[in-house]
Design an enzyme around this catalytic site. Structure first.
Site, PDB file in Angstrom:
ATOM      1  N   PRO A   3      -7.400  -8.032  -1.735  1.00  0.00           N
ATOM      2  CA  PRO A   3      -6.778  -9.129  -0.977  1.00  0.00           C
ATOM      3  C   PRO A   3      -7.309  -9.277   0.449  1.00  0.00           C
ATOM      4  CG  PRO A   3      -5.116  -7.937  -2.209  1.00  0.00           C
ATOM      5  CD  PRO A   3      -6.401  -7.167  -2.361  1.00  0.00           C
ATOM      6  N   GLN A  43       0.815  -1.208   0.000  1.00  0.00           N
ATOM      7  CA  GLN A  43       0.000   0.000   0.000  1.00  0.00           C
ATOM      8  C   GLN A  43       0.854   1.265   0.000  1.00  0.00           C
ATOM      9  OE1 GLN A  43      -2.314  -0.524   3.619  1.00  0.00           O
ATOM     10  NE2 GLN A  43      -0.526  -1.366   4.634  1.00  0.00           N
ATOM     11  N   GLU A  53      -0.842   0.937  13.324  1.00  0.00           N
ATOM     12  CA  GLU A  53      -0.345   2.123  14.033  1.00  0.00           C
ATOM     13  C   GLU A  53      -0.154   1.916  15.524  1.00  0.00           C
ATOM     14  OE1 GLU A  53      -4.548   3.613  13.039  1.00  0.00           O
ATOM     15  OE2 GLU A  53      -3.604   1.661  13.011  1.00  0.00           O
ATOM     16  N   ASP A  75       0.715 -12.646   7.132  1.00  0.00           N
ATOM     17  CA  ASP A  75      -0.680 -12.634   6.715  1.00  0.00           C
ATOM     18  C   ASP A  75      -1.548 -13.173   7.858  1.00  0.00           C
ATOM     19  OD1 ASP A  75      -3.154 -13.020   5.548  1.00  0.00           O
ATOM     20  OD2 ASP A  75      -2.349 -13.848   3.690  1.00  0.00           O
ATOM     21  N   ASP A  90       0.278  -8.273  11.640  1.00  0.00           N
ATOM     22  CA  ASP A  90       0.067  -7.316  10.551  1.00  0.00           C
ATOM     23  C   ASP A  90       0.939  -7.712   9.376  1.00  0.00           C
ATOM     24  OD1 ASP A  90       0.244  -4.806   8.902  1.00  0.00           O
ATOM     25  OD2 ASP A  90      -1.023  -4.044  10.525  1.00  0.00           O
ATOM     26  N   ASP A  99      -8.801  -5.386  13.251  1.00  0.00           N
ATOM     27  CA  ASP A  99      -8.601  -3.974  12.923  1.00  0.00           C
ATOM     28  C   ASP A  99      -8.016  -3.890  11.511  1.00  0.00           C
ATOM     29  OD1 ASP A  99      -8.399  -1.240  13.111  1.00  0.00           O
ATOM     30  OD2 ASP A  99      -6.607  -1.257  14.382  1.00  0.00           O
ATOM     31  N   HIS A 153     -10.565   3.886  18.256  1.00  0.00           N
ATOM     32  CA  HIS A 153      -9.819   2.832  18.940  1.00  0.00           C
ATOM     33  C   HIS A 153     -10.435   2.449  20.290  1.00  0.00           C
ATOM     34  CE1 HIS A 153      -6.669   4.123  15.984  1.00  0.00           C
ATOM     35  NE2 HIS A 153      -6.649   2.815  15.851  1.00  0.00           N
TER      36      HIS A 153
END
Length: 258
Positions: free
Chosen positions: A142, A7, A62, A114, A82, A132, A38
């Protein structure tokens, strides 16, 4: 700005919302209101579960979701998975106000892989799983594979008895709510209790939708007094969530219930 394998990531300072994290041209969170998203994603589920000790986060680059979970001293370990390590490092460097050191906390275990493969091969079980992940923008996106019945069948096996699954579920705007509605129907095939709740996030410019799924516990049965008692000293730290907020989140308008 950075371009990763997965990305485009942009950090931009805005007049209205302060510093913003933008992934693939979509605002993910903004300095002045990220706490709404959050706290809403994490705190109602933490209150609904009797005593969450092992928590899994899918996504959460993040580190702010991690931050919210680690506010609870009873949590023994948080595993974050992540796929984009470059974005995680980007956030570690530039979004210290978001993660507040949570990415390097002694209770944190971070996997760059993944989430779908992690769930498939893992034998661990968790009290709470928090999704999240980005909302799929098109069927072949994806990330869409992590919002399917097949994936959730595998995910259910990773929950301990009494475990809770909570997921951000896209726009809660009446004109854009189709993904959220479809996801609720999918989860109802696997969980006995699935509750929708919403919070308006100014930087998103629309109400955002969440779903909490359990086999027994029901967040609608928690009173404001019970939530405040369980929160204890956290009531002074949290900026969005408390007992009154909890009751309001799950008392949704009639047209949305329909």
């Amino acid at each position: 700005r950075t371009k990763t394998r997965f990305q485009d990531a942009v950090l931009a300072d805005s007049y209205s919302f302060g510093r913003c994290l933008i992934l693939n041209d979509e605002i993910q969170s903004a300095e002045r209101d990220e706490f709404i998203y959050h706290e809403c994603l994490v705190q109602p589920a933490m209150m609904t579960h009797a005593a969450p000790r092992e928590v899994l986060i899918l996504g959460g680059g993040e580190g702010a979701t991690l931050r919210e979970i680690l506010r609870h001293s009873g949590v023994e370990r948080v595993t974050m998975v992540d796929i984009d390590g470059e974005v995680v490092e980007f956030c570690r460097k530039y979004l210290t106000g978001w993660h507040q050191g949570a990415l390097d906390h002694i209770k944190t275990r971070l996997f760059i892989e993944d989430a779908r493969m992690f769930i498939k091969k893992s034998t661990e079980k968790f009290d709470l799983i928090v999704s999240d992940l980005p909302t799929p923008m098109r069927p072949r996106d994806p990330v869409a594979g992590l919002y399917t019945l097949d994936f959730y069948r595998q995910l259910v096996r990773r929950l301990k008895p009494g475990g809770i699954f909570v997921v951000q579920s896209g726009s809660g705007h009446a004109l854009h709510i189709h993904f959220h509605v479809a996801l609720k129907r999918t989860l109802k095939k696997l969980f006995k209790v699935v509750r929708a709740f919403y919070a308006y996030v100014p930087s998103f410019d629309e109400p955002w939708a969440f779903l909490m799924a359990t086999q027994k516990a029901d967040p609608r049965e928690l009173s404001a007094a019970k939530v405040d008692k369980k929160l204890g000293s956290l009531r002074k730290i949290l900026r969005f969530y408390d007992g009154q907020t909890h009751e309001g989140l799950f008392r949704i308008p009639k047209y949305l219930r329909s």
